[in-house]
Design a protein around this motif. Structure first.
Motif, mmCIF file in Angstrom:
data_model
loop_
_atom_site.group_PDB
_atom_site.id
_atom_site.type_symbol
_atom_site.label_atom_id
_atom_site.label_comp_id
_atom_site.label_asym_id
_atom_site.label_seq_id
_atom_site.Cartn_x
_atom_site.Cartn_y
_atom_site.Cartn_z
ATOM 1 N N ASP A 18 0.872 -1.507 -0.259
ATOM 2 C CA ASP A 18 -0.197 -0.229 -0.363
ATOM 3 C C ASP A 18 0.845 1.570 0.311
ATOM 4 O O ASP A 18 0.905 2.692 0.630
ATOM 5 N N SER A 19 1.932 0.959 -0.217
ATOM 6 C CA SER A 19 2.393 2.512 -0.817
ATOM 7 C C SER A 19 3.442 2.767 -2.737
ATOM 8 O O SER A 19 3.677 1.611 -2.655
ATOM 9 N N ALA A 20 3.943 3.306 -2.366
ATOM 10 C CA ALA A 20 4.966 3.561 -3.704
ATOM 11 C C ALA A 20 5.662 4.427 -4.393
ATOM 12 O O ALA A 20 6.122 4.875 -2.562
ATOM 13 N N VAL A 21 6.612 4.246 -4.644
ATOM 14 C CA VAL A 21 7.987 4.852 -5.428
ATOM 15 C C VAL A 21 7.818 5.472 -6.221
ATOM 16 O O VAL A 21 7.806 4.773 -6.770
ATOM 17 N N GLU A 22 8.493 6.555 -6.532
ATOM 18 C CA GLU A 22 9.088 7.094 -7.806
ATOM 19 C C GLU A 22 10.378 7.747 -8.168
ATOM 20 O O GLU A 22 10.643 7.755 -6.822
ATOM 21 N N VAL A 23 11.226 7.387 -9.177
ATOM 22 C CA VAL A 23 12.656 8.329 -9.787
ATOM 23 C C VAL A 23 12.588 8.637 -9.892
ATOM 24 O O VAL A 23 11.567 8.533 -11.346
ATOM 25 N N GLU A 24 12.909 9.816 -10.785
ATOM 26 C CA GLU A 24 12.938 11.108 -11.241
ATOM 27 C C GLU A 24 15.449 10.882 -12.004
ATOM 28 O O GLU A 24 15.035 11.017 -10.841
ATOM 29 N N PHE A 25 14.775 11.066 -13.326
ATOM 30 C CA PHE A 25 16.172 11.477 -13.998
ATOM 31 C C PHE A 25 16.391 11.519 -14.850
ATOM 32 O O PHE A 25 15.342 12.252 -15.342
ATOM 33 N N LEU A 26 17.429 11.891 -15.379
ATOM 34 C CA LEU A 26 17.419 13.210 -16.969
ATOM 35 C C LEU A 26 18.024 12.502 -17.898
ATOM 36 O O LEU A 26 18.671 11.012 -17.477
ATOM 37 N N VAL A 27 16.735 12.202 -19.195
ATOM 38 C CA VAL A 27 17.094 11.036 -19.960
ATOM 39 C C VAL A 27 18.867 11.466 -20.833
ATOM 40 O O VAL A 27 18.170 12.507 -21.650
ATOM 41 N N ASP A 28 19.845 10.654 -20.825
ATOM 42 C CA ASP A 28 20.918 11.444 -21.166
ATOM 43 C C ASP A 28 21.263 9.707 -21.742
ATOM 44 O O ASP A 28 22.269 10.112 -21.021
ATOM 45 N N PHE A 29 20.595 9.836 -23.154
ATOM 46 C CA PHE A 29 21.862 8.734 -23.258
ATOM 47 C C PHE A 29 22.334 8.139 -24.372
ATOM 48 O O PHE A 29 21.431 9.115 -25.658
ATOM 49 N N SER A 30 23.263 8.006 -25.016
ATOM 50 C CA SER A 30 23.625 7.701 -26.567
ATOM 51 C C SER A 30 24.587 6.195 -27.009
ATOM 52 O O SER A 30 24.670 6.561 -28.104
ATOM 53 N N GLU A 31 24.582 5.501 -26.432
ATOM 54 C CA GLU A 31 24.786 4.261 -26.838
ATOM 55 C C GLU A 31 23.601 3.238 -26.685
ATOM 56 O O GLU A 31 22.879 3.174 -25.387
#
Length: 198
Positions: free
Chosen positions: A63-76
């Motif tokens: 009965d809980s939630a988790v969030e992860v926020e990140f910058l999308v910066d991929f090249s390979e």
């Protein structure tokens, strides 16, 4: 979806499944440099087992939630980051953004003994802030994602027993190269979503 009672999780609250090359906190963000060849996968199609993801985990209660926020910066090929949920080495979920075949893809790998994988292209997410959310309620975990302040989109609904011990948090992998640095912007907990559909 629940938006009240949001709590920021300190980066120091988690423990790594596999230590990255390095970590650094800059202006409150966590910069993680991934090991070349790091990955999470079990058997399906490729035949190999990889259990070397960099996942920073702590307990995820029912009965809980988790969030992860990140910058999308991929090249390979296969650069990836997002949210990882783990019960044990054969029972886990990774969900987030991965650069696959030349473009950003939003997807999830659900593993119970063997992995499966689903993807949807999101080429316009590059260079933006992505958030992945896992909400645990009843006999399921619901994965959602969004970019910037856009609406949440449903990524996956997967079975998860109410009494299963699970840890969750940010993760990244660099299966095909060295030098991937992922900038994680936030790690949050909230109450679980109140319903599957808006």
């Amino acid at each position: 979806m629940s938006t009240h009672d949001t709590s920021e999780v300190p980066w120091s609250d988690g423990r790594w499944t596999t230590e990255p090359v390095s970590t650094e906190v800059v202006d409150g963000d966590l910069l993680v440099t991934a090991v070349e060849g790091s990955d999470a996968w079990r058997t399906t199609s490729y035949g190999f087992i990889h259990d070397t993801e960099h996942a920073l985990l702590r307990d995820l209660e029912q009965d809980s939630a988790v969030e992860v926020e990140f910058l999308v910066d991929f090249s390979e090929q296969f650069d990836q980051a997002g949210l990882f949920l783990r019960s044990d080495e054969t029972t886990w979920i990774k969900a987030g953004i991965e650069l696959s075949d030349g473009q950003e893809q939003l997807g999830a790998v659900v593993t119970r003994g063997e992995s499966d994988w689903s993807l949807a292209p999101v080429p316009y997410w590059g260079g933006r802030r992505a958030t992945v959310r896992a909400s645990r309620a009843g006999n399921a975990v619901t994965i959602r994602a969004r970019v910037d302040a856009e609406s949440w989109r449903l990524v996956r609904v997967a079975p998860l027993a109410p009494d299963e011990c699970v840890q969750a948090g940010p993760f990244c992998c660099a299966p095909s190269r060295s030098g991937l640095v992922v900038r994680f912007l936030a790690w949050r907990t909230t109450p679980a979503d109140t319903s599957l559909h808006p």
